[in-house]
Design an enzyme around this catalytic site. Structure first.
Site: not given
Ligand code: NDP
Length: 286
Positions: A53, A97, A120
């Site tokens: 990422k 995460q 997200d």
């Protein structure tokens, strides 16, 4: 023989487009989009995802920050960090995460991240907006699948779409996005009876199960578009999807490989959401 949907190529095109868009945005506003990724603990797979990422951010011209916390971090410490990042105007996207180490609540973390910085798209506020068709941020993996379908020139309208899997991060939002694209959608799961009878009706079949080579040729209608979201390791340790590629590829019209199909799209969509977040922040929409 099916046409291969090349997710590596399509995601590279999207990142190139985002790079141009980012350059123009920075030139116009003086603001550099910034994504902060929090990693708690030392899970090796998560470390790889976080590193990828960060690399993608650099490629498109974003600022990337990685905050690594020990597995012993308390919920209160994590909450305090998220609060600080929520208040930091230089941070446009926040991603924690997953999975989190035992003792930390994913649900609490997802609720804590400000919906405006929830790139997200896991916050219930953004999930609700997606279901209502008032889209701010799209969940990255299903959005990536929709881009693959669109950029391959495949129309969803009026098609029978079958999604295998009903998780919050893939199956459920996938079904909504296909429905919003005017597909007629069936969602199958572990309690579905006569699964193959459903899947054999699919013009577009999306497999998001997490079981290596689960979808075999007898479950697929000849000419179907087959999208494989699964990422599994088979007995030999090789990366493989949820679709038995060798048997399904000869009868499908389009198919995504694993690796190199849906996987690379997820990060590209995360970058897209981060740029959207920065634009919204500048435009004062939040
Ligand atoms: P989950 O384990 O959360 O969900 C799996 C789903 O599959 C569940 O809804 C489950 O049903 C269903 N299922 C399990 N067994 C069967 C069965 N025998 N018949 C029918 N349905 C079944 O997984 P995720 O949705 O998170 O992920 C799915 C796959 O996609 C995984 O391989 C994952 O690694 C991959 N993935 C890939 C991403 C990418 O970027 N390419 C991103 C995210 C995930 P039930 O609800 O009844 O339990």
């Amino acid at each position: 023989m099916a046409k291969l949907i090349d997710g590596k190529l399509i995601s590279a095109q999207i990142r190139a487009e985002l790079k141009e868009e980012t350059k123009a945005f920075i030139a116009a506003t003086g603001v550099t989009p910034k994504l902060t990724v929090i990693l708690v603990g030392e899970d090796p797979a998560s470390q790889v995802y976080v590193r990828n990422k960060g690399r993608a951010c650099e490629e498109v011209g974003f600022a990337a920050e990685q905050i690594t916390l020990p597995a012993t971090t308390t919920q209160e410490e994590l909450d305090a960090l998220i609060d600080r990042l929520n208040a930091d105007k230089t941070v446009h996207g926040i991603l924690v995460q997953l999975p989190l180490p035992k003792g930390l609540s994913e649900e609490r973390v997802l609720l804590r991240i400000s919906p405006e910085k929830d790139v997200d798209a896991f916050h219930p506020y953004n999930v609700g907006r997606m279901v209502a068709g008032q889209i701010t941020y799209l969940p990255c993996t299903p959005a990536g699948v929709m881009e693959l379908i669109k950029r391959s020139g495949i129309s969803v309208a009026g098609k029978d779409c079958v999604v295998i899997g009903r998780s919050n991060i893939v199956g459920k939002p996938m079904a909504h996005l296909l429905m919003q694209a005017n597909g007629t959608v069936t969602v199958c799961h572990s309690r579905t009876k006569e699964l193959a009878e459903h899947t054999r009706r699919a013009d577009i079949l999306v497999a998001a199960i997490g079981k290596a080579d689960f979808v075999t040729a007898d479950m697929v209608k000849p000419g179907a578009v087959v999208i494989d979201v699964g990422i599994n390791r088979n007995a030999e340790g090789k990366l493989t999807g949820d679709v038995d590629f060798a048997s399904v590829e000869p009868i499908a019209s389009y198919i995504t490989p694993v690796p190199g199909g849906v996987g690379p799209m997820t990060i590209a969509m995360l970058m897209k959401n981060t740029l959207t977040a920065a634009k919204r922040a500048v435009e004062g929409e939040i």
